[in-house]
Write an enzyme that holds these catalytic residues in place. Structure first.
Site, PDB file in Angstrom:
ATOM      1  N   CYS A   1      -4.613  -1.456  -1.809  1.00 18.79           N
ATOM      2  CA  CYS A   1      -4.796  -0.019  -1.991  1.00 18.79           C
ATOM      3  C   CYS A   1      -5.796   0.189  -3.122  1.00 18.79           C
ATOM      4  O   CYS A   1      -5.556  -0.277  -4.245  1.00 18.79           O
ATOM      5  CB  CYS A   1      -3.449   0.602  -2.351  1.00 18.79           C
TER       6      CYS A   1
ATOM      7  N   ASP B   1       0.881  -1.178   0.000  1.00 20.16           N
ATOM      8  CA  ASP B   1       0.000   0.000   0.000  1.00 20.16           C
ATOM      9  C   ASP B   1       0.914   1.222   0.000  1.00 20.16           C
ATOM     10  O   ASP B   1       2.136   1.099   0.178  1.00 20.16           O
ATOM     11  CB  ASP B   1      -0.893  -0.016   1.257  1.00 20.16           C
ATOM     12  N   SER B   2       0.324   2.388  -0.141  1.00 22.09           N
ATOM     13  CA  SER B   2       1.104   3.624  -0.060  1.00 22.09           C
ATOM     14  C   SER B   2       1.719   3.793   1.327  1.00 22.09           C
ATOM     15  O   SER B   2       2.717   4.487   1.487  1.00 22.09           O
ATOM     16  CB  SER B   2       0.203   4.821  -0.342  1.00 22.09           C
TER      17      SER B   2
ATOM     18  N   CYS C   1     -10.995   3.169   0.942  1.00 26.45           N
ATOM     19  CA  CYS C   1      -9.541   3.355   1.068  1.00 26.45           C
ATOM     20  C   CYS C   1      -9.115   2.489   2.235  1.00 26.45           C
ATOM     21  O   CYS C   1      -9.794   2.459   3.274  1.00 26.45           O
ATOM     22  CB  CYS C   1      -9.216   4.820   1.340  1.00 26.45           C
ATOM     23  N   THR C   2      -8.001   1.775   2.079  1.00 27.12           N
ATOM     24  CA  THR C   2      -7.635   0.779   3.090  1.00 27.12           C
ATOM     25  C   THR C   2      -7.176   1.395   4.409  1.00 27.12           C
ATOM     26  O   THR C   2      -7.056   0.693   5.412  1.00 27.12           O
ATOM     27  CB  THR C   2      -6.548  -0.170   2.543  1.00 27.12           C
ATOM     28  N   HIS C   3      -6.925   2.699   4.416  1.00 33.87           N
ATOM     29  CA  HIS C   3      -6.601   3.349   5.696  1.00 33.87           C
ATOM     30  C   HIS C   3      -7.841   3.513   6.575  1.00 33.87           C
ATOM     31  O   HIS C   3      -7.744   3.552   7.802  1.00 33.87           O
ATOM     32  CB  HIS C   3      -5.996   4.737   5.453  1.00 33.87           C
TER      33      HIS C   3
ATOM     34  N   GLU D   1      -1.623   7.444   9.170  1.00 29.79           N
ATOM     35  CA  GLU D   1      -0.174   7.195   9.095  1.00 29.79           C
ATOM     36  C   GLU D   1       0.556   7.705  10.338  1.00 29.79           C
ATOM     37  O   GLU D   1       1.607   7.193  10.699  1.00 29.79           O
ATOM     38  CB  GLU D   1       0.422   7.889   7.858  1.00 29.79           C
TER      39      GLU D   1
HETATM   40  N1  DGL Z   1      -4.773   3.234   1.204  1.00 27.82           N
HETATM   41  C1  DGL Z   1      -4.901   3.647  -0.136  1.00 27.82           C
HETATM   42  C2  DGL Z   1      -6.229   3.351  -0.753  1.00 27.82           C
HETATM   43  O1  DGL Z   1      -6.800   2.331  -0.451  1.00 27.82           O
HETATM   44  C3  DGL Z   1      -4.260   4.914  -0.605  1.00 27.82           C
HETATM   45  C4  DGL Z   1      -4.245   6.074   0.296  1.00 27.82           C
HETATM   46  C5  DGL Z   1      -3.341   7.149  -0.225  1.00 27.82           C
HETATM   47  O2  DGL Z   1      -2.139   6.957  -0.202  1.00 27.82           O
HETATM   48  O3  DGL Z   1      -3.851   8.188  -0.675  1.00 27.82           O
HETATM   49  O4  DGL Z   1      -6.719   4.079  -1.571  1.00 27.82           O
END
Ligand code: DGL
Length: 278
Positions: free
Chosen positions: A80, A17-18, A190-192, A158
């Site tokens: 991601c 992921d990012s 978004c996975t975050h 983060e």
């Molecule tokens: N976690 C990521 C997603 O699912 C990307 C978040 C990001 O870096 O902007 O989209």
């Protein structure tokens, strides 16, 4: 009885992921597939992906996938939504191993809503992508879909801020239009964001369903590996290893809090021309 396995079955699964948000997917893979060795890369030197150009994200996705495959990964999971939206086709065109991506859960949400209105929280990149437009075209039907980009939320996660003033203030701002529209399902695109689910639940109340895709991705990983005879032998106990292209000292405590226990975070240096090395 003798069991035969493809020799690659004992190889690890690569996940990236990012940043550390993809751990929300990794924990589902770990729960479903305890025998698998897992490699995780947080591309934290380049977080957030959400406001980068598609070309820049594709180049990062290629570089990190190349690293994971160099470590012997038998499959790559793009944990991601943003990177999947713009890079998964390029990754599949370049490599023949299974590449598993993910997308906001529009289809399950369509089956859940009673109000006929669903909200999607995602990055600007995901919401602007042709892949997301195609997803709506295919599954939204008569649904009213309210989309909300969420700048700042990824940075909050983060930094380990899941309930601080900043995170709560951003959530209030981003959830308001969804609440005003009467959405009774909120898609975490978004996975975050699953790490913010308790705070989101508190704000929207128990009558609003919150859906994310982590468990479905884990099931898809299992299905793909099974299909290719690549599941790890049942007696194997899986390990987990973590790398970051970003600040290790800052990342390690956040990894420990999001993953549930402390684990070493190894540095991954960014090279030029789309390559990375440990
Ligand atoms: N976690 C990521 C997603 O699912 C990307 C978040 C990001 O870096 O902007 O989209």
């Amino acid at each position: 009885m003798t069991h035969r396995y493809d020799s690659r079955a004992t190889a690890p699964i690569g996940v990236f992921d990012s940043g550390l948000g993809g751990l929300s997917v990794l924990r589902e893979i770990r729960a479903l597939l305890p025998g698998e060795d897992l490699l995780y890369v947080a591309d934290a030197a380049h977080v957030p992906y959400g406001n980068r150009t598609p070309d820049a994200i594709r180049s990062r996705a290629q570089a990190v996938s190349g690293f994971l495959l160099g470590q012997g990964a038998k499959a790559v999971v793009v944990a991601c939504n943003t990177a999947t939206a713009v890079a998964v086709n390029a990754l599949r065109a370049r490599w023949s191993v299974p590449i598993i991506g993910m997308e906001p859960a529009i289809k399950p949400a369509a089956g859940l809503t009673r109000a006929g209105t669903v909200g999607v929280l995602a990055t600007e990149g995901t919401l602007a992508s042709a892949r997301f437009a195609a997803l709506l075209e295919q599954y939204a039907g008569d649904l009213r879909v309210v989309t909300q980009p969420c700048p700042g939320l990824v940075a909050a996660v983060e930094s380990g801020d899941l309930r601080g003033d900043r995170a709560l203030e951003l959530l209030a701002r981003y959830l308001r239009p969804l609440q005003d529209a009467g959405a009774d399902v909120i898609i975490l695109g978004c996975t975050h964001y699953p790490f913010l689910a308790p705070a989101i639940e508190e704000r929207v109340g128990p009558d609003v369903a919150i859906v994310d895709t982590g468990a479905a991705v884990a099931r898809e990983v299992r299905r793909r590996l099974q299909l290719d005879g690549l599941l790890a032998p049942a007696e194997h106990r899986g390990s987990s290893r973590f790398w970051s292209t970003g600040d290790i000292a800052a990342g390690e405590p956040v990894l420990a809090s999001l993953w549930g226990h402390a684990a070493p975070l190894q540095p991954l240096q960014t090279l030029t021309a789309g390559g990375v090395s440990a």
